[in-house]
Design an enzyme around this catalytic site. Structure first.
Site, PDB file in Angstrom:
ATOM      1  CE  LYS A  80      19.238  -2.183 -36.990  1.00 38.49           C
ATOM      2  NZ  LYS A  80      19.473  -1.117 -36.009  1.00 38.49           N
ATOM      3  N   GLY A 136      21.185   0.652 -22.889  1.00 37.92           N
ATOM      4  CA  GLY A 136      21.932  -0.580 -23.151  1.00 37.92           C
ATOM      5  C   GLY A 136      21.213  -1.882 -22.875  1.00 37.92           C
ATOM      6  CG  ASP A 169      33.695   2.011 -19.897  1.00 39.53           C
ATOM      7  OD1 ASP A 169      34.079   0.948 -19.369  1.00 39.53           O
ATOM      8  OD2 ASP A 169      33.010   2.033 -20.934  1.00 39.53           O
TER       9      ASP A 169
END
Length: 328
Positions: free
Chosen positions: A67, A225, A159
């Site tokens: 990748k 994250g 968010d």
């Protein structure tokens, strides 16, 4: 060689397929059957960019992959992706590249599926409310992953930008309507996690994005994250409350994730608090959830084995269905 776009992949590969692929990948990791060196990171300081190369090889599958993910944050100013990616699937018997596929979408799928696999294996069976913190490029598949493994009534999304959160929630309500769940924008992190059975964080934050003291008993938390040592989405309080702490790969997490490295460094937790890797739960080597009151934490940074197993499954399904573009 078969070229596969995001649209091609969507035709043959579902989130449930991705979750099963991730489970297989995590098992291969703990069994030591995948050779996946730590990714190579080449800096491009002239453009604040970096080139990331993630190889993997599974001998028993006669398959390898590479990748390529390149991070160029200023691309956004020119209307092009800031993290373009491709996955190359390689025939392990002869070294020929069999397929080149949309690496951005493969990454989104396998990263979302990591949370899905963790929830499928570790979350209590009766879950009603989900919470998602973060609405960036990885958020949509994280949301779908929780819906794919538990029959939720509502998911609250939060968010920092409320307008963006509202737009994301409305878009997801339409795109994921077949799951029959309410997807709503929350105005605060506290509102999002209130009484939530499942919680996913997927942000680039360097400070905690939720209050660990307010997470309900019985919740399962997946933090996605924090893939660099300075990043910390997870409130360390949740680690002190958790009955069990699992990883996609303890080795990878301890080389990358501030969520775990920071509280380890200041003594909030020790390695004795770790339960182990998800692959060992799959193998039956370590225990999973034992009651509905336990708070369980899962930390994932991603391993190249996930890309390989997902890519191989996508390729096989695409060949069977006659999907994709051949390039000679």
């Amino acid at each position: 060689m078969l070229l596969l776009s995001k649209e091609d992949i969507k035709k043959v590969f579902t989130m449930k397929d991705a979750i099963e692929a991730d489970k297989k990948a995590f098992q291969l990791v703990v069994e030591g059957k995948c050779d996946s060196p730590i990714r190579t990171n080449i800096q491009a300081p002239k453009y604040d960019g970096s080139f990331l190369f993630m190889p993997a090889y599974v001998e028993e599958m006669d398959a390898a992959s590479l990748k390529i993910v390149n991070i160029f944050p200023h691309n956004i100013d020119n209307g092009i992706p800031s993290s373009p990616a491709q996955v190359l699937l390689i025939d392990g018997t002869n070294g020929l590249v069999q397929s080149v596929m949309d690496g951005t979408y493969v990454t989104q799928l396998r990263t979302g599926a990591a949370s899905g696999a963790a929830f499928d294996l570790l979350a209590k069976k009766d879950c009603r409310i989900g919470a998602l913190i973060g609405t960036g490029g990885q958020a949509a598949t994280q949301l779908e992953a929780m819906l794919a493994v538990r029959n939720l009534e509502e998911v609250r999304v939060y968010d920092l930008n409320y307008e963006r959160t509202q737009e994301f929630a409305a878009r997801m309500q339409e795109e994921l309507k077949e799951y029959g769940v309410r997807i709503v924008a929350a105005k605060s992190s506290d509102e999002a996690i209130d009484n939530a059975d499942l919680l996913i964080t997927v942000t680039p934050s360097s400070k905690p994005v939720f209050d660990g003291a307010k997470v309900k008993k019985g919740a399962t938390v997946s933090c996605v994250g924090a893939y660099q040592p300075h990043m910390q989405e997870m409130d360390p309080v949740i680690l002190t409350r958790a009955s069990k702490i699992y990883f996609d790969s303890e080795e990878a997490v301890l080389s990358e994730s501030g969520d775990i490295l920071i509280p380890l460094g200041d003594g909030t937790i020790t390695k004795e608090d770790f339960t182990g890797d998800l692959g060992d739960v799959i193998r039956g080597k370590i225990v999973g959830r034992e009651n509905d009151e336990e708070i369980i934490v899962f930390e994932t940074v991603g391993v190249a084995t996930q890309d390989l197993i997902a890519a191989k499954a996508i390729y096989d399904k695409a060949v069977e269905a006659g999907i994709g573009t051949h390039w000679n």
